[in-house]
Design an enzyme around this catalytic site. Structure first.
Site, mmCIF file in Angstrom:
data_model
loop_
_atom_site.group_PDB
_atom_site.id
_atom_site.type_symbol
_atom_site.label_atom_id
_atom_site.label_comp_id
_atom_site.label_asym_id
_atom_site.label_seq_id
_atom_site.Cartn_x
_atom_site.Cartn_y
_atom_site.Cartn_z
ATOM 1 N N HIS A 173 38.233 -19.225 9.998
ATOM 2 C CA HIS A 173 38.138 -19.798 11.331
ATOM 3 C C HIS A 173 38.005 -18.752 12.422
ATOM 4 O O HIS A 173 37.453 -19.042 13.477
ATOM 5 C CB HIS A 173 39.259 -20.802 11.554
ATOM 6 C CG HIS A 173 38.864 -22.094 10.925
ATOM 7 N ND1 HIS A 173 39.033 -22.323 9.582
ATOM 8 C CD2 HIS A 173 38.182 -23.150 11.408
ATOM 9 C CE1 HIS A 173 38.507 -23.506 9.292
ATOM 10 N NE2 HIS A 173 37.992 -24.028 10.376
ATOM 11 N N CYS A 188 24.234 -30.350 9.253
ATOM 12 C CA CYS A 188 25.050 -29.566 10.202
ATOM 13 C C CYS A 188 25.678 -28.307 9.597
ATOM 14 O O CYS A 188 26.526 -27.700 10.226
ATOM 15 C CB CYS A 188 26.134 -30.436 10.821
ATOM 16 S SG CYS A 188 27.393 -30.937 9.649
HETATM 17 C C1 PEP Z 1 29.757 -27.869 5.855
HETATM 18 O O1 PEP Z 1 30.461 -27.874 4.838
HETATM 19 O O2 PEP Z 1 28.533 -27.635 5.843
HETATM 20 C C2 PEP Z 1 30.367 -28.107 7.171
HETATM 21 C C3 PEP Z 1 29.629 -28.213 8.246
HETATM 22 O O3 PEP Z 1 31.722 -28.144 7.226
HETATM 23 P P1 PEP Z 1 32.658 -26.839 7.259
HETATM 24 O O4 PEP Z 1 31.794 -25.624 7.327
HETATM 25 O O5 PEP Z 1 33.534 -27.007 8.454
HETATM 26 O O6 PEP Z 1 33.394 -26.987 5.962
#
Ligand code: PEP
Ligand code: MG
Length: 748
Positions: free
Chosen positions: A364, A677
């Site tokens: 993060h 995304c």
């Molecule tokens: C993903 O897994 O592509 C996603 C957008 O979620 P995160 O990166 O927060 O796990």
């Protein structure tokens, strides 16, 4: 010292210190030091080998071997007994060196007549700087006491090297903290920046490795230790009863601060002539060396705590650290071993770049850096030991390369590159209000990913259509306690205010795996990425999810609410999550709260299983967002956090593109809007290929919108598709190469 007494040892250290204080070239000092040690230990040979570069050791001074061999004899790490000591960081003590496994005969040194051999690493803060060797003719093993005494000497040598004592004409030595150093790390966030080093936790520089009066040093050590204990007790006293994990860490600190073995070893080193600081650091080195070899993660954590404790103690002893009065430069480049999102947020956007020794792309802290578009390089090994506050530093986040104290030629090449990028940036700004329309008339909606209040200004600046992914867990991660419902409702309302009617897709809490809340006990799971995470936690223990849903509903109050669930793997989970939303809507209505004008409930598609779910699932979803980061790791069975495998499978692998196409088709069959995304949506070439597979909506970090739009506007999607299909027919594994070749022919 031949008799092993502490006073002999002190005498030698005193003489070493005098040598350090004398004027003269580094080589003369080294020669004198080998002479002093051999004399004091009653051995025929004492030699100092130092690293010439990261792979090669060089004999830099000797008493007893042939003088012609100095600066001529070299060996690679791992080669011969000296190379073995350098590689393992462990001493070698043998009464018959030529008969010892791994011995390598160096004829130019004339060492064949010496039988006994004792080699020790010269180490500072876990970094091996060289090897100190004593040898004698007779077959004998050096005693424990002699080894111990020599370790103390090696420690002082390391400190002297640190202070630049051996740098000078003739000495082929590395000048610590002075030369240009290049680091090859890993990209955490693209972009380039130049600035001056700001160490997150400045290292303590021990300027007085040797002390005259052991009693006084011992007293200083105990006063500092008392201060340390008091501060730990004080921190414990200030903890809230719910801060269980912090309590555990502090209890461990307290245990170490009272550990008799640790204290005794430091006292013994002081009695032998080390200063209190050097003695604490010597123990710290030993703990670090152990840390490298301990496989048990729990024990490693404890050793880490001990390392941290030693740092605190060193700061108290030396009066250095955050109280040094050093001023943060105007263009700070933050250097740290690792950093949590909360600490990073405290620095804010003023940082020009961030360089970490550890860290991971999915962490993060990395996501915060990305949201702020601050270049981030991770895995820059040992940079905290080398960099000093104020050093000039250039960070190339695109290549994962860091230039510390760069040469002039590097500086000008780097600046040229930055100027070219600034030009491109201007072009992107001019496109801000134009659509991402391809030459053959397909418009791709470009959304941004967000999660922090700090992201919101980008909604205006980037030209995003809205927020395609709002990662709600960031608000949970940056606190040291669970946020309250009203706090969350206020934050979500501010997000909706800032969106000015644009679409915002909130994702419910996605914790577990790499996203561990500091105030929740981590689950001890064999494979957290495949474990109890995201919606699995939400459905099994719905308290937090319900609280979050209530906050979202209250924030929307009369406005549309769009939400989705993370890590859904089967239809039932989606249905169960959706039922929770309906229940909370009913409850909120009964309580008299205004309901959202409209509610859309979608899901992330992050597991391959969901691509094969029944049609009813697609019919029921109001929208789907492909989470490529997780989808890719599960599709290729390659952990996204594991540097060794995470780049092994290309996103543009035809199998993955095939999966994307299948998802798009299934969504089309049910007329379910679909977007992508994951991080790949923000990479222009990947974005182009996704569009060619039928995706018409992509969500990415704000800084990527310009480059992605710029490329999309240059191309004809049917041509892209033709290149992909041809590569596919020809049995290519990835379409990257053919696409890159084709792109080279596309007009700018
Ligand atoms: C993903 O897994 O592509 C996603 C957008 O979620 P995160 O990166 O927060 O796990
Ligand atoms: Mg994910």
């Amino acid at each position: 010292m031949a008799d092993g007494t502490e006073s002999e040892s002190r005498k030698l250290l005193g003489r070493l210190r005098d040598t350090l204080a004398e004027e003269g070239a580094g080589q003369a000092r080294l020669d004198k030091i080998t002479h002093l040690i051999a004399d004091s230990m009653g051995t025929q040979v004492c030699s100092i080998y130092l690293f010439r570069d990261s792979e090669t050791l060089e004999l830099c001074a000797t008493q007893g071997l042939k003088p012609e061999a100095v600066h001529q004899t070299r060996m690679r790490v791992g080669e011969g007994l000296v190379g073995h000591v350098a590689r393992t960081g462990q001493p070698v003590n043998t009464e018959n060196a030529p008969a010892t496994k791994g011995f390598r005969y160096m004829p130019e040194t004339g060492e064949e007549v010496f039988s006994a051999f004792l080699g020790l690493p010269i180490q500072r803060l876990g970094e091996t700087l060289g090897v100190l060797v004593v040898q004698s003719r007779d077959k004998r093993k050096y005693s424990e006491d002699e080894i111990y005494a020599l370790e103390v000497v090696a420690m002082v040598l390391a400190e002297m090297a640190e202070l630049g004592a051996f740098v000078g004409e003739g000495a082929a030595l590395r000048a610590l903290h002075q030369q240009a150093v290049l680091y090859h790390g890993t990209t955490g966030q693209e972009g380039s920046a130049e600035g001056h080093v700001w160490l997150h936790e400045p290292r303590v520089v021990v300027t007085n490795p040797v002390a005259d009066d052991p009693e006084q040093e011992n007293a200083r050590f105990h006063v500092a230790l008392d201060d340390l204990r008091l501060s730990v007790d004080d921190m414990l006293g200030r903890l809230h009863p719910s801060d269980k994990d912090q309590r555990e860490v502090l209890e461990a600190y307290r245990m170490f601060a009272n550990s008799r073995g640790w204290m005794r070893r430091i006292e013994e080193d002081i009695a032998r002539g080390l200063s209190a600081e050097a003695a604490v650091e010597k123990e710290q080195n030993t703990a670090r060396a152990r840390m490298e070899t301990v496989p048990d993660p729990y024990l490693r954590e404890r050793l880490h705590d001990l390392d941290d404790l030693s740092n605190r103690l060193l700061r108290i002893l030396s009066g250095q650290g955050s109280e040094t009065g050093a001023e943060m430069p105007d263009d700070p480049v933050l250097i740290a071993t690792n950093i949590g999102p909360a600490e990073l947020l405290e620095y804010g956007r003023r940082l020009k770049a961030i360089v970490l020794e550890e860290g991971s792309v999915g962490s993060h802290a990395a996501i915060v850096a990305r949201a702020w578009a601050i270049p981030l390089v991770i895995h820059a090994k040992n940079i905290t030991a080398e960099a000093l506050n104020g050093d000039v530093i250039m960070v190339d986040g695109d290549q994962g390369v860091v230039h510390l104290r760069p040469e002039d030629t590097v500086v000008s090449a780097f600046r040229d590159k930055m100027a070219m990028k600034a030009e491109a940036q201007k072009r992107y700004v001019s496109l801000r209000d134009k659509p991402a329309e391809t030459r053959d008339g397909h418009t791709i909606q470009l959304y941004m990913n967000a999660g922090l209040m700090a992201d919101l200004p980008s909604l205006e600046g980037s030209g995003a259509e809205g927020v395609g992914l709002f990662r709600t867990e960031l608000q949970f991660l940056i606190r040291n306690r669970m946020p309250k419902r009203q706090e969350l409702a206020d934050i979500y309302a501010r997000v909706l205010d800032a969106s000015k009617g644009r679409r915002v897709q909130f994702r419910t809490l996605d914790i577990g795996s790499d996203k561990v809340l500091p105030y929740m006990k981590p689950n001890d799971e064999p494979n957290p990425a495949l474990g109890w995470r995201a919606i699995r936690v939400g459905l099994d223990k719905p308290g937090v999810m319900r609280m979050q849903l209530q906050a979202l509903i209250r924030a929307a109050a009369g406005r549309p609410l769009t939400l989705m669930f993370p890590m859904v793997a089967q239809f039932e989970e989606f249905k169960a999550g959706r039922d929770h939303v309906f229940r909370e809507l009913e409850r909120e209505e009964a309580l008299g709260h205004a309901l959202p004008a409209k509610v859309e409930i979608g899901t992330m598609l992050e597991t391959p299983s969901l691509a094969y779910a029944p049609k009813q699932f697609f019919d029921m979803c109001d929208f789907i967002s492909i989470g490529g980061n997780d989808l890719k790791q599960f599709f290729f069975a390659a952990d996204r956090e594991n540097e060794r495998v995470r780049r092994r499978y290309d996103t543009l692998n035809v199998s993955f593109l095939g999966l994307i196409e299948r998802i798009v088709e299934r969504c089309e069959d049910s007329e379910t809007p679909v977007s992508f995304c994951g991080e790949d949506a923000g990479r222009p070439v990947e974005a182009l290929c996704f569009a060619a597979m039928g995706l018409r909506s992509l969500s990415m970090r704000p800084a990527s919108i310009g480059p992605v739009k710029s490329l999309l506007r240059r191309v004809d999607l049917s041509e892209v598709r033709a290149v992909i299909d041809k590569a596919w027919d020809e049995g290519e594994q990835s379409v990257r190469q053919p696409i890159m070749e084709w792109l080279a022919s596309v007009p700018r």
